[in-house]
Design an enzyme around this catalytic site. Structure first.
Site, PDB file in Angstrom:
ATOM      1  N   TRP A  17       9.677  -0.191  11.027  1.00  0.00           N
ATOM      2  CA  TRP A  17       9.933   1.042  11.966  1.00  0.00           C
ATOM      3  C   TRP A  17       8.969   1.030  12.781  1.00  0.00           C
ATOM      4  O   TRP A  17       9.310   1.496  14.232  1.00  0.00           O
ATOM      5  CB  TRP A  17       9.873   2.254  10.913  1.00  0.00           C
ATOM      6  CG  TRP A  17       9.965   3.630  11.462  1.00  0.00           C
ATOM      7  CD1 TRP A  17       9.264   4.641  11.372  1.00  0.00           C
ATOM      8  CD2 TRP A  17      11.096   3.902  12.284  1.00  0.00           C
ATOM      9  NE1 TRP A  17       9.867   5.912  12.151  1.00  0.00           N
ATOM     10  CE2 TRP A  17      11.012   5.201  12.855  1.00  0.00           C
ATOM     11  CE3 TRP A  17      12.282   3.216  13.195  1.00  0.00           C
ATOM     12  CZ2 TRP A  17      11.919   6.067  13.617  1.00  0.00           C
ATOM     13  CZ3 TRP A  17      12.960   4.043  14.068  1.00  0.00           C
ATOM     14  CH2 TRP A  17      12.925   5.308  14.377  1.00  0.00           C
ATOM     15  N   ALA A 157      15.483   2.027  10.106  1.00  0.00           N
ATOM     16  CA  ALA A 157      14.893   1.135  11.482  1.00  0.00           C
ATOM     17  C   ALA A 157      15.948   0.248  11.884  1.00  0.00           C
ATOM     18  O   ALA A 157      16.054   0.082  13.079  1.00  0.00           O
ATOM     19  CB  ALA A 157      13.746   0.453  10.858  1.00  0.00           C
ATOM     20  N   LYS A 209      12.010  13.036   0.514  1.00  0.00           N
ATOM     21  CA  LYS A 209      13.395  12.358   0.390  1.00  0.00           C
ATOM     22  C   LYS A 209      13.263  10.937  -0.207  1.00  0.00           C
ATOM     23  O   LYS A 209      13.932  10.514  -1.096  1.00  0.00           O
ATOM     24  CB  LYS A 209      14.096  12.436   1.713  1.00  0.00           C
ATOM     25  CG  LYS A 209      13.493  11.562   2.717  1.00  0.00           C
ATOM     26  CD  LYS A 209      13.826  10.064   2.933  1.00  0.00           C
ATOM     27  CE  LYS A 209      12.960   9.483   3.525  1.00  0.00           C
ATOM     28  NZ  LYS A 209      13.219   8.038   3.761  1.00  0.00           N
ATOM     29  N   ARG A 273      15.635   1.403   1.452  1.00  0.00           N
ATOM     30  CA  ARG A 273      14.983   0.681   0.881  1.00  0.00           C
ATOM     31  C   ARG A 273      14.563   1.024  -0.501  1.00  0.00           C
ATOM     32  O   ARG A 273      14.452   0.391  -1.671  1.00  0.00           O
ATOM     33  CB  ARG A 273      13.756  -0.129   1.483  1.00  0.00           C
ATOM     34  CG  ARG A 273      12.674   0.781   1.745  1.00  0.00           C
ATOM     35  CD  ARG A 273      11.602   0.263   2.530  1.00  0.00           C
ATOM     36  NE  ARG A 273      11.539  -0.133   3.760  1.00  0.00           N
ATOM     37  CZ  ARG A 273      10.532  -0.092   4.814  1.00  0.00           C
ATOM     38  NH1 ARG A 273       9.335  -0.236   4.332  1.00  0.00           N
ATOM     39  NH2 ARG A 273      10.664  -0.451   5.883  1.00  0.00           N
ATOM     40  N   GLN A 304       7.929   3.265  -0.197  1.00  0.00           N
ATOM     41  CA  GLN A 304       6.868   4.461  -0.375  1.00  0.00           C
ATOM     42  C   GLN A 304       7.195   5.428  -1.473  1.00  0.00           C
ATOM     43  O   GLN A 304       6.408   6.038  -1.772  1.00  0.00           O
ATOM     44  CB  GLN A 304       7.202   5.557   0.872  1.00  0.00           C
ATOM     45  CG  GLN A 304       6.899   4.469   2.238  1.00  0.00           C
ATOM     46  CD  GLN A 304       5.604   4.169   2.559  1.00  0.00           C
ATOM     47  OE1 GLN A 304       4.708   5.129   2.706  1.00  0.00           O
ATOM     48  NE2 GLN A 304       5.280   2.769   2.511  1.00  0.00           N
TER      49      GLN A 304
HETATM   50  N1  LIG Z   1      11.656   1.142   8.063  1.00  0.00           N
HETATM   51  C1  LIG Z   1      12.210   2.051   8.091  1.00  0.00           C
HETATM   52  O1  LIG Z   1      13.557   2.191   8.091  1.00  0.00           O
HETATM   53  C2  LIG Z   1      11.630   3.695   8.153  1.00  0.00           C
HETATM   54  C3  LIG Z   1      12.245   4.633   8.717  1.00  0.00           C
HETATM   55  C4  LIG Z   1      11.345   5.791   8.950  1.00  0.00           C
HETATM   56  C5  LIG Z   1      10.226   5.935   8.576  1.00  0.00           C
HETATM   57  N2  LIG Z   1       9.520   4.715   8.089  1.00  0.00           N
HETATM   58  C6  LIG Z   1       8.090   4.872   7.743  1.00  0.00           C
HETATM   59  O2  LIG Z   1       7.345   4.311   8.814  1.00  0.00           O
HETATM   60  C7  LIG Z   1       6.107   4.033   8.258  1.00  0.00           C
HETATM   61  C8  LIG Z   1       6.052   2.429   8.393  1.00  0.00           C
HETATM   62  O3  LIG Z   1       6.907   1.680   7.850  1.00  0.00           O
HETATM   63  P1  LIG Z   1       7.284   0.368   8.565  1.00  0.00           P
HETATM   64  O4  LIG Z   1       8.906   0.109   7.961  1.00  0.00           O
HETATM   65  O5  LIG Z   1       7.087   0.312   9.763  1.00  0.00           O
HETATM   66  O6  LIG Z   1       6.448  -0.709   7.550  1.00  0.00           O
HETATM   67  P2  LIG Z   1       7.030  -2.062   6.766  1.00  0.00           P
HETATM   68  O7  LIG Z   1       7.122  -1.461   5.274  1.00  0.00           O
HETATM   69  O8  LIG Z   1       8.353  -2.770   7.431  1.00  0.00           O
HETATM   70  O9  LIG Z   1       5.783  -3.087   6.715  1.00  0.00           O
HETATM   71  C9  LIG Z   1       4.613  -3.084   6.226  1.00  0.00           C
HETATM   72  C10 LIG Z   1       3.637  -2.724   7.027  1.00  0.00           C
HETATM   73  O10 LIG Z   1       2.191  -2.898   6.842  1.00  0.00           O
HETATM   74  C11 LIG Z   1       1.373  -3.925   7.195  1.00  0.00           C
HETATM   75  N3  LIG Z   1       0.220  -3.897   6.248  1.00  0.00           N
HETATM   76  C12 LIG Z   1       0.340  -4.847   5.034  1.00  0.00           C
HETATM   77  N4  LIG Z   1      -0.954  -4.786   4.702  1.00  0.00           N
HETATM   78  C13 LIG Z   1      -1.837  -3.874   5.176  1.00  0.00           C
HETATM   79  C14 LIG Z   1      -2.924  -3.304   5.194  1.00  0.00           C
HETATM   80  N5  LIG Z   1      -4.015  -3.797   4.273  1.00  0.00           N
HETATM   81  N6  LIG Z   1      -3.445  -2.529   6.359  1.00  0.00           N
HETATM   82  C15 LIG Z   1      -2.684  -2.091   7.202  1.00  0.00           C
HETATM   83  N7  LIG Z   1      -1.242  -2.375   7.319  1.00  0.00           N
HETATM   84  C16 LIG Z   1      -0.783  -3.431   6.443  1.00  0.00           C
HETATM   85  C17 LIG Z   1       2.295  -4.976   7.474  1.00  0.00           C
HETATM   86  O11 LIG Z   1       1.513  -5.982   8.514  1.00  0.00           O
HETATM   87  C18 LIG Z   1       3.383  -4.318   8.069  1.00  0.00           C
HETATM   88  O12 LIG Z   1       3.316  -3.895   9.499  1.00  0.00           O
HETATM   89  C19 LIG Z   1       6.243   4.396   6.585  1.00  0.00           C
HETATM   90  O13 LIG Z   1       5.385   5.390   6.280  1.00  0.00           O
HETATM   91  C20 LIG Z   1       7.716   4.576   6.396  1.00  0.00           C
HETATM   92  O14 LIG Z   1       7.961   5.525   5.260  1.00  0.00           O
HETATM   93  C21 LIG Z   1      10.126   3.621   7.905  1.00  0.00           C
END
Ligand SMILES: NC(=O)c1ccc[n+]([C@@H]2O[C@H](COP(=O)([O-])OP(=O)(O)OC[C@H]3O[C@@H](n4cnc5c(N)ncnc54)[C@H](O)[C@@H]3O)[C@@H](O)[C@H]2O)c1
Length: 358
Positions: A17, A157, A209, A273, A304
């Site tokens: 995201w 995303a 959610k 997911r 999450q």
């Molecule tokens: N993916 C989606 O479709 C989506 C949609 C809406 C909201 N979100 C929310 O966005 C937020 C970020 O999710 P995402 O999908 O971008 O991430 P992701 O789950 O795709 O990726 C995990 C991220 O965490 C990083 N990471 C791993 N270990 C780490 C550490 N020790 N310290 C800091 N970062 C570390 C990784 O490099 C990667 O960038 C979450 O709160 C999620 O709920 C996700």
């Protein structure tokens, strides 16, 4: 962030995201003069077996080959593995990491950001402390001393990366002008943004959610069909609303009808997911742990819902509210293998007139 001048944006996080958010923002900063073209994106550095670093590949190819392969982020997205450098000149900070890392990141940023910077959180989750639970936007405000809006919605995303139409909700508490500026930064013809004055409600919707999505995945794995899934989603939504309003009486009912509410709930219960991993968990008969499945199914992306279910359970336990939230309690106990996946069918809520017995 002041009225005059050009606003510099930093994105803190570069997962699935986070990368899509950077892409959307970069397409807007380049078109709107009030924003600086460059969008600096903090990358939690990873090194591939070839020795190449993730940040280098992003800057070389304008693509995040691990978390968002095949999508051009825009040449004005600059990946930066140095957290302090990423935020140093930024007026607008977009937080988008898995929620478990949010506190550590904020602590590292304290005293390192512009005092007038504003933040927005795209992070879904909460922090549970002895003194009470705390939403991530409040954590950002408390640790960094800056205003923090939230953006949540039916936002899977990968679909937005392909520029398929979707909606999102920005929640704010006091400063509508700042919320409008965030909307200007995010809105595109395929990403429709609305603004509501209920930051906590928006954030709670986005957070809770994920627990309901786990339950929806269990129902899919048990092959119970659409009616059962609809019942589960309905009961989940009722507990989402009841929990939010008990914890924060200011939360507005209408927020649940925005994209952050029912929109995100539907998208996550059919496509997200959390649903996917919970389906795999139920198909394994509850024998493979969520941790094990997260590794195999998500390959680096983070789940999450399991952590949020635990955090919600801790709040319920602390407040003595478990009896009022049988659905949330059951999801947590299934995730921690205290109950079987099929227990989800027996958690007819006290808010419900039906008992879900197969
Ligand atoms: N993916 C989606 O479709 C989506 C949609 C809406 C909201 N979100 C929310 O966005 C937020 C970020 O999710 P995402 O999908 O971008 O991430 P992701 O789950 O795709 O990726 C995990 C991220 O965490 C990083 N990471 C791993 N270990 C780490 C550490 N020790 N310290 C800091 N970062 C570390 C990784 O490099 C990667 O960038 C979450 O709160 C999620 O709920 C996700």
């Amino acid at each position: 962030m002041e009225n005059e001048g050009v606003y510099k944006v930093a994105v803190i996080g570069s997962g699935n995201w986070g990368s899509v958010a950077a892409k959307i923002i970069a397409s807007n900063t380049i078109k709107q003069n009030i924003f600086h073209d460059e969008v600096r994106m903090w990358v939690y550095e990873e090194t591939f077996p070839s020795g190449e670093k993730l940040s280098e590949t992003i800057n070389g190819n304008h693509e995040n080959c691990k978390y968002l392969p095949g999508i051009n982020l825009g040449s004005n997205v600059i990946a930066d593995p140095d957290l302090e450098n990423t935020v140093r000149d930024a007026d607008m900070l977009v937080f988008v990491t898995p929620h478990s890392y949010a506190k550590g990141i904020c602590k590292r940023l304290a005293g390192k950001i512009k005092p007038k910077a504003k933040a927005i959180s795209l992070i879904k989750g909460m922090e549970v402390k002895k003194e009470g639970s705390c939403m991530i936007s409040k954590l950002i405000t408390d640790v960094l001393g800056i205003n923090c809006c939230v953006l949540m919605g039916a936002n899977i995303a990968n679909e937005i990366a392909e520029e398929k139409l979707s909606e999102a909700t920005i929640g704010y508490t006091e400063d509508k002008e700042v919320a409008n500026r965030w909307a200007q930064l995010f809105a595109t013809p395929y990403f429709l943004v609305s603004i509501v004055e209920d930051s906590i409600g928006v954030e709670l919707c986005g957070t809770l959610k994920n627990v309901v999505a786990i339950a929806a995945g269990l129902v899919d794995g048990l092959e119970m069909g659409n009616n059962t899934k609809a019942a589960i989603i309905r009961i989940g939504l009722k507990e989402m609303r009841a929990f939010s309003k008990l914890l924060f009486p200011s939360v507005k009912d209408n927020t649940f009808f925005e994209s952050c509410g029912v929109g995100d709930l539907i998208a996550s219960c059919y496509g997200g997911r959390n649903r996917r991993v919970a389906e795999a968990f139920a198909r394994s008969g509850g024998k493979k742990s969520f941790n094990e499945l997260e590794e195999g199914v998500l390959q680096g992306q983070k789940l999450q819902g399991v952590l949020t279910a635990q955090e919600v359970f801790e709040v319920l336990n602390d407040k003595g509210w478990e009896g009022q939230f049988p659905f949330f309690v059951t999801v947590h106990k299934i995730c921690t293998m205290q109950l079987s996946p099929s227990s989800i069918l027996k958690c007819g809520s006290v808010h419900s007139s039906i008992q879900l017995v197969p």
